[in-house]
Enzyme design. Structure first.
Site, PDB file in Angstrom:
ATOM      1  N   SER A   1       0.829  -1.204   0.000  1.00 55.06           N
ATOM      2  CA  SER A   1       0.000   0.000   0.000  1.00 55.06           C
ATOM      3  C   SER A   1       0.864   1.254   0.000  1.00 55.06           C
ATOM      4  O   SER A   1       0.372   2.342  -0.307  1.00 55.06           O
ATOM      5  CB  SER A   1      -0.927   0.007   1.219  1.00 55.06           C
ATOM      6  OG  SER A   1      -0.196  -0.244   2.416  1.00 55.06           O
TER       7      SER A   1
ATOM      8  N   GLU B   1      -9.267  -9.618   4.164  1.00 54.81           N
ATOM      9  CA  GLU B   1      -9.616  -8.237   3.821  1.00 54.81           C
ATOM     10  C   GLU B   1     -10.920  -8.141   3.047  1.00 54.81           C
ATOM     11  O   GLU B   1     -11.174  -8.905   2.114  1.00 54.81           O
ATOM     12  CB  GLU B   1      -8.506  -7.594   2.972  1.00 54.81           C
ATOM     13  CG  GLU B   1      -8.832  -6.157   2.565  1.00 54.81           C
ATOM     14  CD  GLU B   1      -7.697  -5.422   1.903  1.00 54.81           C
ATOM     15  OE1 GLU B   1      -7.893  -4.235   1.541  1.00 54.81           O
ATOM     16  OE2 GLU B   1      -6.618  -6.014   1.728  1.00 54.81           O
TER      17      GLU B   1
END
Length: 277
Positions: A52, A189
Site C-alpha cells: 500500500s 480483507e
C-alpha cells in the site's frame, strides 16, 4: 557502577503470533518509515510494510507498480525504527506468482536485506504451493485472502468479497489451503462479516481482519488512513485523528509567519558570541 548492559528486547516472531490464535487480539498497523515505526512499535504486535506504500507514499493509483526494491528500502527503514514488533514485508506484484524457485529467490532477498521476520503474499490457488515451498525452506509466510489489491486489474476495482455463495466457498477454500500450506497467519480483507468469522473458525492460524469482522484474531489498518491523512477512506476505516487538517493548519501558520517576517524570531536565530566579531 554495574557493567552489565540492559537485555535487548526480543522481537515478536512468527511462532508468537501463531500462538495468539483465539487469545488476546493481535494489534497490527502498517509502517513505511523509521520515525513512524518507532512511534508504533510499543503499541503493535506486528508492523506490516505493505505494498500500500505505493499509493500512500508514492502516489500510485494502485499497488501494481510497486517494485521489490521499493519494498526492501521501506522494510529496512521500518526495521531500523522498531525493536519489538514483528515486521512483515509484502511481496509485490510479479515477485512470487511464477515458479516457486523464483519466489524463493525474491523472498530470501527481502529477508536478507531487511532483516524482517516474514513476508506476506496474496494467496490464491496458484500460490498455495509456493507458500509451502517457502515455508519448507525457512521463510515465514503470512497469507492474504478476500479482497486482494494486487488483483485489482482482474477484479475491475476494489470491492468487497464473499457476498455470493460461489465466491464465499472459493475464499474459504483458499484460506484453508493457505493455512495447511504453512502460513503462520492470514490477513482477511474486505469480506462479508460472517465469512470472516467462518474463516477464523476454519483455520488453525490467526486471522488478521481489515474490513472483516471483530471475530478475527486481530485487526490491521493502514496507519495513514487511521490518522486521517486522506480526504476519503474506505468504509471499514475508523479515523482516530485528523492529521490532514492539523498539517494544513500548521503549514498555513508557517506560511503566514514567513510572509509577515515573524519567522524566524529571536528564539530561532544565532548570535555572535560576546566579545567576538
Amino acid at each position: 557502577m554495574s557493567s552489565q548492559r540492559p537485555s535487548p528486547v526480543r522481537r515478536i516472531a512468527a511462532p508468537d503470533i501463531s500462538a495468539r490464535k483465539g487469545g488476546v487480539p493481535i494489534v497490527c498497523l502498517t509502517a513505511y518509515s523509521a520515525p513512524m515505526a518507532e512511534l508504533l512499535d510499543h503499541h503493535c504486535d506486528l508492523l506490516l510494510v505493505g505494498d500500500s506504500l505505493g499509493m500512500v507514499v508514492h502516489g500510485l493509483p494502485n499497488t501494481i507498480g510497486v517494485t521489490l526494491e521499493m519494498m526492501i528500502l521501506h522494510g529496512q527503514a521500518v526495521m531500523r525504527g522498531s525493536s519489538r514488533a514483528m515486521v512483515v514485508v509484502d511481496m509485490p506484484f510479479g515477485s512470487y506468482e511464477g515458479a516457486p524457485e523464483s519466489a524463493y529467490d525474491n523472498a530470501a532477498r527481502v529477508m536478507k536485506e531487511t532483516g524482517a521476520g516474514a513476508v506476506k503474499v496474496e494467496a490464491g490457488a496458484a500460490v498455495v504451493d509456493t507458500i509451502a515451498f517457502l515455508v519448507e525452506r525457512g521463510i515465514p509466510v503470512m497469507g492474504h485472502v478476500g479482497l486482494r489489491p494486487q488483483a485489482v486489474m482482474t477484479d475491475g476495482g476494489f470491492r468487497a468479497k464473499g457476498r455470493c455463495q460461489s465466491e464465499r466457498e472459493s475464499i474459504l477454500s483458499t484460506a484453508r489451503a493457505t493455512a495447511e500450506a504453512g502460513a503462520f497467519a492470514i490477513v482477511v480483507e474486505g469480506v462479508a462479516e460472517q465469512l470472516a468469522r467462518d474463516i477464523t473458525e476454519a483455520v488453525a492460524v490467526p486471522t488478521i481482519g481489515i474490513g472483516a469482522s471483530v471475530g478475527c484474531d486481530g485487526q490491521i489498518l493502514v496507519t495513514d488512513d487511521m490518522l486521517g491523512m486522506f480526504d476519503w477512506t474506505p468504509r471499514f476505516v475508523r479515523r482516530y485523528a485528523d492529521l490532514r487538517s492539523e498539517i494544513d493548519r500548521a503549514a498555513a501558520a508557517f506560511s503566514e509567519d514567513v510572509r509577515q517576517r515573524r519567522f524566524p524570531g529571536t528564539a530561532e536565530i544565532y548570535f555572535a558570541k560576546a566579545g567576538q566579531a
